[in-house]
Design a protein around this motif. Sequence first.
Motif, mmCIF file in Angstrom:
data_model
loop_
_atom_site.group_PDB
_atom_site.id
_atom_site.type_symbol
_atom_site.label_atom_id
_atom_site.label_comp_id
_atom_site.label_asym_id
_atom_site.label_seq_id
_atom_site.Cartn_x
_atom_site.Cartn_y
_atom_site.Cartn_z
ATOM 1 N N TRP A 186 0.812 -1.216 0.000
ATOM 2 C CA TRP A 186 0.000 0.000 0.000
ATOM 3 C C TRP A 186 0.844 1.264 0.000
ATOM 4 O O TRP A 186 0.327 2.379 -0.133
ATOM 5 C CB TRP A 186 -0.967 0.014 1.179
ATOM 6 C CG TRP A 186 -0.321 0.054 2.543
ATOM 7 C CD1 TRP A 186 0.095 -1.013 3.283
ATOM 8 C CD2 TRP A 186 -0.033 1.216 3.318
ATOM 9 N NE1 TRP A 186 0.625 -0.597 4.471
ATOM 10 C CE2 TRP A 186 0.567 0.771 4.526
ATOM 11 C CE3 TRP A 186 -0.215 2.585 3.134
ATOM 12 C CZ2 TRP A 186 0.977 1.645 5.528
ATOM 13 C CZ3 TRP A 186 0.198 3.458 4.131
ATOM 14 C CH2 TRP A 186 0.791 2.989 5.307
ATOM 15 N N GLY A 216 0.990 -7.225 2.164
ATOM 16 C CA GLY A 216 0.061 -6.169 2.540
ATOM 17 C C GLY A 216 0.401 -5.574 3.885
ATOM 18 O O GLY A 216 0.505 -4.364 4.053
ATOM 19 N N HIS A 230 -3.427 -5.626 1.094
ATOM 20 C CA HIS A 230 -4.041 -4.699 2.042
ATOM 21 C C HIS A 230 -5.486 -4.411 1.663
ATOM 22 O O HIS A 230 -6.162 -3.654 2.351
ATOM 23 C CB HIS A 230 -3.253 -3.384 2.076
ATOM 24 C CG HIS A 230 -3.230 -2.658 0.748
ATOM 25 N ND1 HIS A 230 -2.397 -3.051 -0.289
ATOM 26 C CD2 HIS A 230 -3.926 -1.594 0.292
ATOM 27 C CE1 HIS A 230 -2.597 -2.241 -1.338
ATOM 28 N NE2 HIS A 230 -3.519 -1.350 -1.004
ATOM 29 N N LEU A 231 -5.949 -5.019 0.590
ATOM 30 C CA LEU A 231 -7.289 -4.756 0.053
ATOM 31 C C LEU A 231 -8.257 -5.874 0.430
ATOM 32 O O LEU A 231 -7.894 -6.831 1.119
ATOM 33 C CB LEU A 231 -7.205 -4.604 -1.472
ATOM 34 C CG LEU A 231 -6.261 -3.514 -1.979
ATOM 35 C CD1 LEU A 231 -6.147 -3.557 -3.499
ATOM 36 C CD2 LEU A 231 -6.735 -2.135 -1.519
ATOM 37 N N HIS A 247 -9.161 -1.389 3.114
ATOM 38 C CA HIS A 247 -7.832 -0.793 2.958
ATOM 39 C C HIS A 247 -7.118 -0.743 4.309
ATOM 40 O O HIS A 247 -7.234 0.225 5.058
ATOM 41 C CB HIS A 247 -7.917 0.614 2.367
ATOM 42 C CG HIS A 247 -6.595 1.109 1.836
ATOM 43 N ND1 HIS A 247 -5.545 1.463 2.654
ATOM 44 C CD2 HIS A 247 -6.169 1.294 0.563
ATOM 45 C CE1 HIS A 247 -4.525 1.855 1.912
ATOM 46 N NE2 HIS A 247 -4.874 1.753 0.633
ATOM 47 N N SER A 251 -3.954 -0.262 6.554
ATOM 48 C CA SER A 251 -2.648 0.397 6.519
ATOM 49 C C SER A 251 -1.847 0.155 7.789
ATOM 50 O O SER A 251 -0.756 0.708 7.949
ATOM 51 C CB SER A 251 -2.818 1.908 6.308
ATOM 52 O OG SER A 251 -3.596 2.474 7.340
#
Length: 482
Positions: A347, A401, A416-417, A446, A448
């Motif tokens: 990301w 991710g 990360h999705l 998403h 992070s």
Amino acid sequence: MTVPMLKIGAVLSTMAMVTNWMSQTLPSLVGLNGTIISPDGTHERIISGLYPGSEEGWQVYSTASDPDGRCVCTVVAPARNLCKRDPRNRQLRLLTEQVQNVSQSMEVVDLRTSRDLQYVRDSEPLVRGVDGHLHTYVASPRTITSKGFQELKGQMTQLRPLLSVVEQYRLDLQTLVTLRMELLNLSIILTAIQEEVGAYDYEELQQRVLLLETRLHSCMNKLGCGRLTAVSNPITVKASGSRFGSWMTDAMIPSSDSRVWLMDGYYKGRRVLEYRTMGDFTKGQNFVQHLLPHPWAGTGHVVYNGSLYYNKHQSNILVQYHFRSRSVLMQRSLSGAGYNNTFPYSWGGSSDIDLMADETGLWVVYTSIPNAGNIMISRLDPRSLEILQSWDTGFPKRSAGEAFMICGTLYVTNSHLAGAKVHFAYNTNTSSYEYTDIPFHNQFSHISMMDYNPRERALYTWNNGHQVLYNVTLFHVIQNDG
């Protein structure tokens, strides 16, 4: 071969059902609904209508309450020195009845556990019989085909560790019996309180409850470290901040620190919000602000033993900031580590350097040009920030991710999705890796930040402006000495 596997599988499944039943049913039996967070960081379930709040002279003692199956034992009692001739006799009577219900429920669990243990005992001869056949085939190879031998050997390898599980299960049964007796003793104590309100030594009651809490924590902690097998459904705690950020509690074990910290954004931030408790965090109240002397990069921060460890902006320098003294205790360069989006997670977000903690200590995950962008793991000295030992996982960091440590094993997600799962695991104890397939629900699409907190055995995540928790399931097999 199929019969013992089915039986043992049924027993393990029943064990999971029992623990899950305990976490979900016992709170309702004692009238504990609605979730808040206690000062010691444990989850408490309270019904305000039946039991007045602490400002009215009542105290709540609790171990851990976990939606995915951890043991629950909560006792509500009047605070000492405030209950003399307390008119709340009805509440005490109801409390006594509810504790009796808990004791009866433990009886049911005890019976179920005994039945399942007998099931396992019945399966042991079958398992040992397979082992005997295997030794026979080894001694006389002509009695079995090569394919049959390999299949039997593989099946035996899978079955043999279950013998140690049986032994551990016996010990767990003894613990359950002890817990039932403790709850019975509490019921007797509360009956005495009902008869002579104000005459009982509440300090002694508090000590007995605290002793029970300590023993239950010890029971949980004896399971020790294990291998990640599942991640629960997400628990959204709050929606605040921007799309990227991090939030955390102190990961040091043991610790009674109940503070929560929030760091919004990933680029050049300096403001850290500190909340007194998780309840204050969810309400957005009772917080102070720390202005860091050096800005941060990324979201890979961690709080460990009262200090914030983070990556200094546009550098590979690690910083230790102490919250109580509001000062920097240590800075050290992570030699050769990439920074400023050289080797971030998938990301981006300057996530080159990721600090984390688990049951075994403080860690940093990063990469460098010499190791071709593969994820490096280094264990750190929390005081000097010196590297104690390092491992090259061979997994490309840009394909990850997020990552987190549990019991010395690094777990890496593949995205990360939405649709992300725990895809890769590297065990620093054995310097070996394996590919995994552990799905989890990426509710806001998403992530992070994803860090494990060993105190609560939960994953803290920042998901598109939402602060989200996941409970984890760990599996541990105790090996036989022989």
